[in-house]
Write an enzyme that holds these catalytic residues in place. Sequence first.
Site, PDB file in Angstrom:
ATOM      1  N   PRO A 184       8.512  10.972   0.281  1.00 55.44           N
ATOM      2  CA  PRO A 184       9.623  11.483   1.094  1.00 55.44           C
ATOM      3  C   PRO A 184       9.389  12.887   1.646  1.00 55.44           C
ATOM      4  CG  PRO A 184      10.468  10.396  -0.866  1.00 55.44           C
ATOM      5  CD  PRO A 184       8.982  10.459  -1.027  1.00 55.44           C
ATOM      6  N   GLU A 218      -0.582   4.463  10.127  1.00 54.36           N
ATOM      7  CA  GLU A 218      -1.964   4.758   9.715  1.00 54.36           C
ATOM      8  C   GLU A 218      -2.470   6.065  10.306  1.00 54.36           C
ATOM      9  OE1 GLU A 218      -2.585   3.039   7.435  1.00 54.36           O
ATOM     10  OE2 GLU A 218      -2.093   0.937   7.752  1.00 54.36           O
ATOM     11  N   THR A 241      -0.824   9.629  12.669  1.00 53.80           N
ATOM     12  CA  THR A 241      -0.334   9.915  14.013  1.00 53.80           C
ATOM     13  C   THR A 241      -1.488  10.155  14.982  1.00 53.80           C
ATOM     14  OG1 THR A 241      -0.277  12.296  13.593  1.00 53.80           O
ATOM     15  CG2 THR A 241       1.713  11.036  13.036  1.00 53.80           C
ATOM     16  N   PHE A 289       0.862  -1.180   0.000  1.00 54.70           N
ATOM     17  CA  PHE A 289       0.000   0.000   0.000  1.00 54.70           C
ATOM     18  C   PHE A 289       0.899   1.231   0.000  1.00 54.70           C
ATOM     19  CE2 PHE A 289      -2.279   3.050   2.786  1.00 54.70           C
ATOM     20  CZ  PHE A 289      -3.503   3.138   2.152  1.00 54.70           C
ATOM     21  N   HIS A 322      10.424  -5.015  34.894  1.00 58.28           N
ATOM     22  CA  HIS A 322      11.564  -5.913  34.653  1.00 58.28           C
ATOM     23  C   HIS A 322      12.878  -5.349  35.203  1.00 58.28           C
ATOM     24  CE1 HIS A 322       8.926  -8.125  31.913  1.00 58.28           C
ATOM     25  NE2 HIS A 322       9.841  -9.059  31.853  1.00 58.28           N
ATOM     26  N   GLY A 323      12.884  -4.067  35.547  1.00 60.17           N
ATOM     27  CA  GLY A 323      14.110  -3.469  36.053  1.00 60.17           C
ATOM     28  C   GLY A 323      15.236  -3.525  35.025  1.00 60.17           C
ATOM     29  N   GLY A 324      16.447  -3.788  35.501  1.00 62.66           N
ATOM     30  CA  GLY A 324      17.605  -3.822  34.613  1.00 62.66           C
ATOM     31  C   GLY A 324      17.506  -4.891  33.543  1.00 62.66           C
TER      32      GLY A 324
END
Length: 397
Positions: free
Chosen positions: A132, A376, A378, A127, A351-353
Site C-alpha cells: 500500500p 509490470e 510504469t 504474484f 466511433h464518434g458519439g
Amino acid sequence: MAKLAQTAGLTEIQQEILSTVRTFVDKEIIPHANALEHSDTYPQDIVDGMKEMGLFGLTIPEEYGGLGESLLTYALVVEQIARGWMSVSGVINTHFIVAHMITQHGTDEQKQRYLPRMAAGEVRGSFSMSEPDLGSDVAAIKTKAVADGDDFVIDGAKMWLTNGGTSNLTAVLVRTDEGAQRSHQNLTCFLVDKPEGYGEVAPGLTVPGKIDKMGYKGVDTTELVFTGHRVRASQILGGKRGGGFAQMMDGVEVGRVNVAARACGISIRAFELAVEYAQQRRTFGKPIAEHQAIAFKLAEMATKVEAAHLMMVNAARLKDSGARFDVESGMAKLLASEYCAEVTQEAFRIHGGYGYSKEYEIERLMREAPFLLIGEGTSEIQKTIISRGLLKEYKLR
C-alpha cells in the site's frame, strides 16, 4: 498484404496452437466479454475452456505435465486472448509468472509439488510484490518474515494482487533482514499456499475483498494481509534466503513481454473495430474511411500495431534464445502500452458519439488500455531500465 501482426518463422505446432486459440477467442470470449465485464463477473466458463486446452501449462516443461512451449508461443497466445478480453489474459498472466519462477528457481521438491498441478490448472498462481505504501520502490518493502524454529512468521500488507481471491498459491516478496548492505539482498520470496476466497482464508492470512477498478473487471484484484501467518522454511523459493529480489525481477521481465502482448491484443481489436466501423458509417455520401482524415488515422494506427507487435516478438525471441533481454523487454512494454493507449483513443474518436456508449466494445477498451501503462512497471520505470542499459552498453572507454 496479410492482416496485421503476423509472425514469420513459426513452427506448425505454434501455428496450430494459435489457430485453436484464435477460434476460441472468436467463439467463446468476444461474444460474452462485454456482458461479463459490465457486470464484473468472473469468466468461469472461459477459464474452464482454457484449462481444457492446456493453456495453464503452456510453458511448463513436459516432464511436469505441461506443453513445454516457448515464451514467444505464450506471448502470441496472450495477444490473441487480450484481443478478445484483456481480463482473461490477466487470469493466466500471474499464474504464468509464478510457474516460470518455480521452473527457473525452485527446488526439485517445489517443482515436483507444484508444476504438475499448475499445468493442469488445479493450482493457480498469483504474484505479490507491491504494498500500500510503495509502488516501484521494491527495496522499501515493509512486510516482514521472522524465523521461528522451522517456520517463518509473516506480518504486513501486500497490494494489487491479480487473482488474489481465485488463486491458491501466491509468490510473496517479503523482508527477512539478512544483514546485507544492499537492501534488495534482504528480500526473500515465499511460496504461500492459501485457500481460494475472501476474508480470513487461513490463520493470520486475510484477503479483504475485490478492489473496484475503472476497467480490467471480471478478474479479481485484491490486497493480502498477513497477521502472524506461519509459513514453513521449506516454502522459500529455491531454499535461498535473500534471493527473492532477483527471482522476482526474472518473473517481472517475462511479465513485461506479457504486458506488451496484451497491449498488442487490445490494439489489434481496437483497429479491427475502427476499420469495420469506418467502412459502415457514411457521411457526405460516402463511408468515412474514404475521408482522408479517417484514412490517415487508420494508416497510423495500423503502423503502430505492427511496430509494437514486432518489438514484442523480438523481446520474446531474445529470451527464448537465452540472451539478456531486460532492455528489449522494457522497450517492448513501453512502446506497446503507449501505442495501445493511442490506437484505442483513435478508434474511440472514429466511433464518434457511439464510442461513448456501453453498447459498443470500444468503450470497454478505453477503460482497459490505461492499465497497461502501469502494469509490470510504469512507462517511467521502463525508461529508467532502458536508459541504464544503453549507458552501460555505450559507456565511453
